[in-house]
Design an enzyme around this catalytic site. Structure first.
Site: not given
Lengths: 142, 391, 326
Positions: B343, B293
């Site tokens: 994102y 991430y």
């Protein structure tokens, strides 16, 4: 203002320019439009400004240019030479607001003797009014 | 006690919308398209779906998604809190549902207009997007309003404690940009990038600069989870969930765990890693590739340490040795990550981890990928999942 | 507008791209000291090479020069631009183009960008001519001000010898004023000027109001468990060590050091003073809190720096602890 001119060698990338705070009056906004010979009504006629959705007259881009240029030449000194200025406008500047201009040296061109300065002018109500960069040539020798 | 969840569920379908900066349509439309594409990918129908999982911050109600795509009866639905920390938490929910027979086909989805709508970088305010106003009240009056600012506080401390430099942040960002060059779905597709551009970009919150921050995006992503038995009959090879954990560690806050004896590490991810490895008996050496991430570049460094790819404080050396790159020890964020693809709160990362195991990434490593790691957002309660091939 | 009308409108305006706005226009006034002085007065620009003959003469400039940012001013049309032209008046190309925008509801105009290059200093007596072309018209954009089009013109400036002295790219937004915005609604009222915002306030509830009330009174308090004496911040209703819900507080000495920090550069939020540094302060009592570090340059702050706090008013609505280098 500072009457001595900064030398190219004395300026380092990352150097911050002292901030300049300017209270924005109707006089400055209208006066700026007039001295730049910009008679577009939104810059001197409140009713015209309201017709395009703003509560009062707002600063024209040539005044923003003038203030950004002044900010850098105040710092650089009278014998500097302004080579280029890029201005991007954001939130409008209105009477009663306060604008704070800040800047930082972003790069130096050894061959040309110029430095590029990133400048931001932020008003206290709506945030960033102008951002851009100014290229200024500085004398090499004392 | 270790959870008996290993290999009880498989990801069989993945689907995404276009990623953009202005989708021009509703988040529900994005969610419906992503879910339908994920079902199409594996050859299941909306009527096969009997479970749904998403993030608490997702604006798309389960009932609306179900009606939009024409589901029939659902027996399971649940949500995971804390923003991007929920990404692989949705897999944990789906796997538990499938393993216990509560549901058989569970869709995990996330869809948002994260660029053209409410942007996280606009900061928290009186009009809070998540969490409690009282909590953010300890930070708002001081101007500490954005995710970047909270992460910067940890980053500054981490650099101080470990000697890590900006070079490590650049290497993380640059490696994702290199991968994105080949990914038509990525914002930075065919957009070369160098150190000069990184260095001269706008400062956000020291030491973070513009390209240390992800690409806020509009888009939707979904994955379909079912039993390994059912997976065998579907269109795509199933990808097993070998291990999956979501954890909240002592003295955690939402994005601002500033009060622990040391803040230059992420204990919740340390625990999640330990738990996930224990579930499946795998070790860091067994992981062939990863999707870590990357809402911000430094958080990749901390997670490399949490998951045992290097020791504490050694992440800079690990990344500078080229280990995240195509031929490296751990090809990472091969889709371009959230720094360079889009994102979508880590669910696009789950999709890429599935592709890595299937062997279909646009930047597929030359070596065989038997196991891929995918992780969730950092600073909040978080976790990760280890995915692997079906026998 | 229907999609067909939009297409037709866009074709009509796009036909202007590449065209000369008008014949080259020579400024009504030469570069002159009076206009320079008027400009310098309004801009607050005290640069002596603009207005101080004696200084300028002995400087490297060898005489008065004009502020470079006045470049476009020397060739501006002037007051007639504020007048509504007579219906039969021959318009220059730019006004013709703007009239087409106006007729389709794009009545707003806003300068959004300028990019200017200066090739030499201008001096009194220089005669400036501008050569202006319409360089591009963007696709339709949704902007904060309303739907519109960015029109870019390029101005090349020459002097009395025909030599180029500068170039300016000027971008304006022609837009349909967005009357739905709150600002626009407020604009109908004369006393609706937006006020400078204060910092975002911390909401006050059962568990934290007492702390903020103490700050308002000039004190930084730290919550203390009555049963086991453990200090805690931020305040919570129960002691995590002994589970007592009984608590009192002690007043902090405001002495501490920087545990971590960040300088907040972007975005800049209205109501906050930038440059702005947020520190995570380790108080000598043992708890930490987030607060601003003030009284020194941002790049002088370091982890481990000793600081001393002061509870003070920072704007009309807000009192906060600020930490200064000790």
């Amino acid at each position: 203002m500072n009457k001595t001119t900064r030398r190219f060698a004395s300026v380092a990338v990352g150097e911050k320019l002292p901030p300049l705070t300017i209270p924005l009056t109707a006089g400055l906004i209208i006066g700026g439009a007039i001295v730049s010979r910009d008679f577009t009504p939104v810059h001197h006629d409140k009713k015209a400004a309201q017709a395009v959705g703003l509560p009062d007259v707002f600063m024209n881009i040539l005044t923003s240019n003038g203030l950004m240029g002044r900010y850098v030449t105040d710092w650089a000194g009278p014998e500097c030479t302004l080579k280029a200025i890029d201005v991007k406008l954001g939130a409008p500047n209105l009477p009663g607001f306060i604008m704070t201009i800040s800047g930082e040296v972003k790069s130096r061109d050894e061959a040309a003797g110029t430095v590029d300065i990133a400048v931001s002018g932020d008003n206290n109500v709506w945030g960033t009014h102008m951002s851009g960069s100014v290229r200024v040539a500085l004398p090499k020798e004392a | 006690m270790v959870a008996k969840i290993a290999d009880k569920a498989a990801i069989v379908g993945i689907g995404a919308t276009e990623f953009s900066k202005d989708s021009g349509r509703s988040e529900l439309s994005l969610a419906a398209e992503a879910v339908k594409k994920a079902l199409d990918d594996c050859g299941l129908k909306p009527s096969d779906v009997d479970g749904m999982v998403t993030f608490t911050i997702d604006q798309n109600e389960e009932v609306d998604v179900a009606r939009a795509i024409g589901c029939e009866d659902l027996k399971f639905y649940s949500r995971i809190p804390y923003g991007g920390g929920a990404a692989t938490g949705t897999l944990l929910q789906a796997a538990m549902a499938v393993a216990t027979g509560v549901a058989e086909v569970v869709v995990c989805y996330r869809a948002l207009n994260g660029r053209s709508g409410q942007r996280y970088s606009d900061g928290v305010s009186g009009n809070l997007i998540t969490g409690s106003a009282i909590h953010y009240g300890w930070y708002m009056p001081f101007g500490l309003l954005t995710p970047a600012s909270w992460v910067a506080m940890f980053t500054q401390r981490y650099m101080h404690q470990t000697g890590c430099t900006q070079d490590a942040l650049f290497e993380v960002a640059h490696s994702t940009r290199q991968y994105a060059l080949n990914n038509p779905a990525a914002f930075f597709y065919q957009r070369p990038f160098d150190r000069a551009e990184y260095d001269t970009a706008k400062k956000i919150c020291a030491p973070l600069k513009l390209f240390d921050c992800c690409q806020e995006s509009d888009g939707g992503c979904a994955v379909v989870v079912t039993t390994p038995q059912r997976a065998k009959d579907l269109r795509q090879p199933g990808v097993l969930i070998n291990g999956v954990a979501n954890c909240l560690a002592k003295d955690q806050e939402e994005m601002t765990s500033f009060y622990r004896p040391e803040i230059a590490r992420i204990p919740e991810m340390d625990i999640a890693a330990k738990e996930a490895y224990a579930q499946c008996g795998l070790r860091p050496d067994d992981i062939d590739a990863a999707v870590i991430y990357d809402a911000f570049s430094p958080i990749v460094l901390w997670q490399l340490e949490s998951w045992g790819f290097c020791n504490y404080g050694e992440a800079e050396a690990f990344v500078k040795a080229g280990n995240l790159r195509p031929g490296g020890r751990l090809p990472t964020n091969t889709h371009g990550g959230q720094l360079s693809e889009a994102y979508i709160h880590g669910v696009n990362g789950i999709m890429e981890a599935v592709r890595l195991v299937r062997g279909t990434s646009v930047n597929q490593p030359k070596k065989t990928v038997n196991h891929a790691l995918v992780t969730s957002g950092v600073g909040v309660p978080t976790g990760g999942a280890i995915l692997g091939r079906m026998a | 507008m229907t999609p067909e009308e939009i297409t037709a409108f866009e074709a009509k305006v796009q036909a202007y791209v590449g065209g000369e706005v008008s014949a080259p226009r020579t400024g009504k006034d030469d570069v002159n000291k009076a206009m320079i002085r008027h400009w310098a007065e309004v801009m607050g620009d005290e640069n002596p090479v603009y207005t101080d003959e004696a200084f300028a003469a002995t400087s490297a400039k060898h005489g008065i020069i004009a502020p470079p940012t006045m470049l476009l001013t020397w060739a501006m049309e002037g007051y007639s631009m504020a007048q509504t032209p007579a219906p039969d008046a021959k318009l220059d190309v730019q006004r013709e183009l703007h009239a087409i925008f106006d007729a389709h509801g794009f009545t707003g105009v806003l300068g959004t960008n300028t990019r200017t290059e200066f090739y030499r200093d201008l001096r009194p007596g220089d005669q400036i001519t501008s050569h202006q072309t319409i360089d591009s018209i963007s696709e339709r954009k949704n902007t904060a001000r309303g739907v519109g089009y960015f029109v870019e013109t390029v101005n090349t400036f020459t002097d009395q010898t025909g030599a180029k002295v500068g170039r300016q790219v000027f971008r304006v937004l022609k837009f349909q004023p967005n009357v739905a915005t709150a600002e626009a609604k407020a604009a109908t009222s004369d006393d609706a000027m937006p006020a400078a915002p204060a910092r975002i306030q911390a909401p006050r509830g059962h568990d934290n109001a007492w702390w903020w009330e103490a700050i308002d009174a000039g004190k930084l308090l730290i919550q203390r468990c009555k049963q086991c004496g453990t200090l805690r911040h931020p305040p919570r209703p129960m002691c995590g060590v002994c589970n007592s819900t009984e608590w009192d507080s002690i007043e902090s000495s405001l002495e501490g050091e920087v545990f971590s920090f960040t300088e907040l550069s972007y975005p800049k939020f209205p109501g906050y003073p930038y440059p702005l540094v947020c520190g995570l302060i380790q108080l000598s009592e043992g708890t930490r809190l987030v607060a601003n570090i003030v009284g020194c340059e941002a790049d002088k702050v370091y982890i481990g720096m000793k600081v001393k706090g002061k509870v003070e008013r920072v704007d009309d609505k807000t009192v906060l602890p600020n930490f200064y280098p000790a």
